[in-house]
Design a protein around this motif. Structure first.
Motif, short mmCIF file in Angstrom:
data_model
loop_
_atom_site.label_atom_id
_atom_site.label_comp_id
_atom_site.label_asym_id
_atom_site.label_seq_id
_atom_site.Cartn_x
_atom_site.Cartn_y
_atom_site.Cartn_z
N ASP A 96 0.85 -1.18 0.00
CA ASP A 96 0.00 0.00 0.00
C ASP A 96 0.89 1.24 0.00
N LEU A 97 0.36 2.32 -0.54
CA LEU A 97 1.12 3.57 -0.58
C LEU A 97 1.37 4.15 0.81
N ALA A 98 0.64 3.66 1.81
CA ALA A 98 0.79 4.20 3.17
C ALA A 98 1.95 3.59 3.94
N ILE A 146 1.27 -6.18 9.07
CA ILE A 146 0.57 -6.00 10.36
C ILE A 146 0.51 -4.52 10.72
N GLY A 147 1.63 -3.83 10.56
CA GLY A 147 1.65 -2.40 10.86
C GLY A 147 0.71 -1.61 10.00
N PHE A 148 0.63 -1.99 8.71
CA PHE A 148 -0.27 -1.29 7.80
C PHE A 148 -1.73 -1.51 8.18
N LEU A 149 -2.11 -2.76 8.47
CA LEU A 149 -3.50 -3.05 8.82
C LEU A 149 -3.88 -2.35 10.14
N THR A 150 -2.97 -2.36 11.09
CA THR A 150 -3.24 -1.67 12.35
C THR A 150 -3.42 -0.17 12.12
N TYR A 151 -2.59 0.38 11.25
CA TYR A 151 -2.71 1.81 10.91
C TYR A 151 -4.07 2.11 10.30
N LEU A 152 -4.53 1.24 9.40
CA LEU A 152 -5.83 1.47 8.76
C LEU A 152 -6.95 1.52 9.79
N LEU A 167 -9.56 4.66 9.76
CA LEU A 167 -10.96 4.40 10.09
C LEU A 167 -11.36 5.21 11.32
N ASP A 168 -11.28 6.54 11.18
CA ASP A 168 -11.58 7.42 12.30
C ASP A 168 -12.77 8.34 12.00
N GLY A 169 -13.44 8.11 10.89
CA GLY A 169 -14.57 8.95 10.50
C GLY A 169 -14.28 9.87 9.35
N ARG A 170 -13.02 9.99 8.94
CA ARG A 170 -12.67 10.92 7.87
C ARG A 170 -13.23 10.49 6.51
N ASN A 171 -13.55 9.20 6.37
CA ASN A 171 -13.99 8.68 5.08
C ASN A 171 -15.44 8.21 5.08
N VAL A 172 -16.21 8.70 6.02
CA VAL A 172 -17.59 8.21 6.16
C VAL A 172 -18.43 8.52 4.93
N ARG A 173 -18.30 9.69 4.38
CA ARG A 173 -19.20 10.12 3.32
C ARG A 173 -18.83 9.48 1.97
#
Length: 282
Positions: free
Chosen positions: A74-76, A234-240, A245-251
Motif C-alpha cells: 500500500d502507498l501508506a 501487520i503495521g499497515f493493517l493496524t494503521y488502517l 478508520l476514524d470517521g474521515r472517510n464516512v461520506r
C-alpha cells in the motif's frame, strides 16, 4: 465526465503493475477484452517485475505508453513515496506518457505519492479508493468469514466499501479514453456501512450466521503475528483500523459517477454475487 462524452483513443502498450492482484487482474482482463496490448507487471511475469529490485524496472517499462500504478502492499507503508518517486522518474525517462495511480482514501502518505506522480511530468489520473469490498472474499478476511467469526479493531465508524470491479472500470476508462488526464476520482460505494453491518450483509447473502467481534488493536496485531503475517503488513493493517478508520472517510464520494456516468455497485450486490460463487461456504 461520462461515457457519452468520451472518445476511445489509440492505445499502445500498457503496463499493469500488480497484474495478479485484486484490481490489477481485473484491469488486465478488461484491457485484453478491448484488444489493448498489455504487459503484466509481477514477479511471476516475463520480464519479471519486483518493487524491491530496481533492476527489474527498465525491462518492463521498455516500449510502454501507459502504466496502471498499483503499489504493494500500500502507498501508506514506510518508504513507498521514495519508491514511487524513483519509479515515475524511470517511467518518464522510458517515454511513458500517462500513469493511472491507485491511491488510498484518507491516507496522508498516499496523498504524498499522488503529488509525486502529479509532479512527475507524466500525464496522470488518480483513482483514490475506499476500503475494498473484496477484502472479505479475496484477502485476509476470507478465512474469518468462512470460519463464521470476523474479529477486527473496528467500532461503529462506517465505511463506503467499494467494489474492485468499479475500481477497474474507472482505471480502464482512464487508460483507454480521453478526458481523464488530470482528474482525481474518489471511488466508493453508494452507502456507508460499519464492519458489523457489512458482515451481517455477507451472512444474509450466504445464508449463514457470521459473527462480528470487536477487539483491541493490540489484540488484533498479536493474532496476525501468530498467523505469520509480515510485520510490515501487520503495521499497515493496524494503521488502517486505528488511524484511517476514524470517521474521515464516512461520506460516499462521486468518483465512479464522474468517471463512468453510472452509479457504483452496492455492497449488498457484491455480497449476493460473491455468495453465489460459493467462496464463503465452509
Amino acid at each position: 465526465m461520462t461515457n457519452s462524452a468520451q472518445n476511445i483513443i489509440e492505445n499502445g502498450l500498457t503496463l499493469v503493475l500488480g497484474g495478479t492482484g485484486k484490481t490489477g487482474r481485473r484491469v488486465v482482463e478488461r484491457l485484453e477484452a478491448l484488444d489493448v496490448p498489455v504487459r503484466m507487471g509481477s514477479r511471476s511475469a516475463s520480464p519479471a517485475f519486483d518493487w524491491e529490485d530496481e533492476t527489474t524496472w527498465a525491462p518492463v517499462l521498455h516500449g510502454v505508453e501507459k502504466v496502471y500504478l498499483s503499489y504493494y502492499p500500500d502507498l501508506a507503508v514506510p518508504g513507498a513515496a521514495q519508491v514511487i518517486a524513483a519509479f515515475t522518474a524511470k517511467a518518464a525517462e522510458a517515454g511513458v506518457r500517462h500513469a493511472v495511480l491507485l491511491s488510498g482514501r484518507g491516507e496522508d502518505e498516499a496523498q504524498e505519492c499522488e503529488r509525486i506522480v502529479q509532479e512527475s511530468g507524466l500525464a496522470w489520473t488518480v483513482v483514490r479508493s475506499s476500503w475494498f469490498a473484496q477484502n472479505f472474499s479475496e484477502d485476509y478476511l476470507l478465512d474469518p468469514v468462512r470460519a463464521g467469526e470476523v474479529a477486527l479493531p473496528a467500532g461503529d465508524v462506517p465505511e463506503p466499501f467499494v467494489d474492485a470491479d468499479d475500481i477497474a472500470d474507472v482505471a480502464v476508462a482512464a487508460l483507454t479514453r480521453d478526458g481523464h488526464a488530470g482528474e482525481v476520482y474518489e471511488v466508493t460505494g453508494p452507502r456507508s456501512l460499519t464492519f458489523a453491518e457489512a458482515v451481517a450483509e455477507i451472512g444474509r447473502a450466504a445464508g449463514r450466521d457470521i459473527a462480528f467481534v470487536p477487539v483491541r488493536a493490540d489484540e488484533y496485531a498479536a493474532v496476525l503475528k501468530e498467523h505469520g503475517l509480515p510485520g510490515e503488513l501487520i503495521g499497515f493493517l493496524t494503521y488502517l483500523f486505528t488511524t484511517v478508520l476514524d470517521g474521515r472517510n464516512v461520506r460516499p464520494a462521486d468518483g465512479v459517477r464522474r468517471a463512468l456516468g453510472r452509479e457504483p455497485a452496492d455492497f449488498a450486490d457484491y455480497a449476493r454475487r460473491t455468495a453465489a460463487s460459493g467462496i464463503w461456504n465452509t
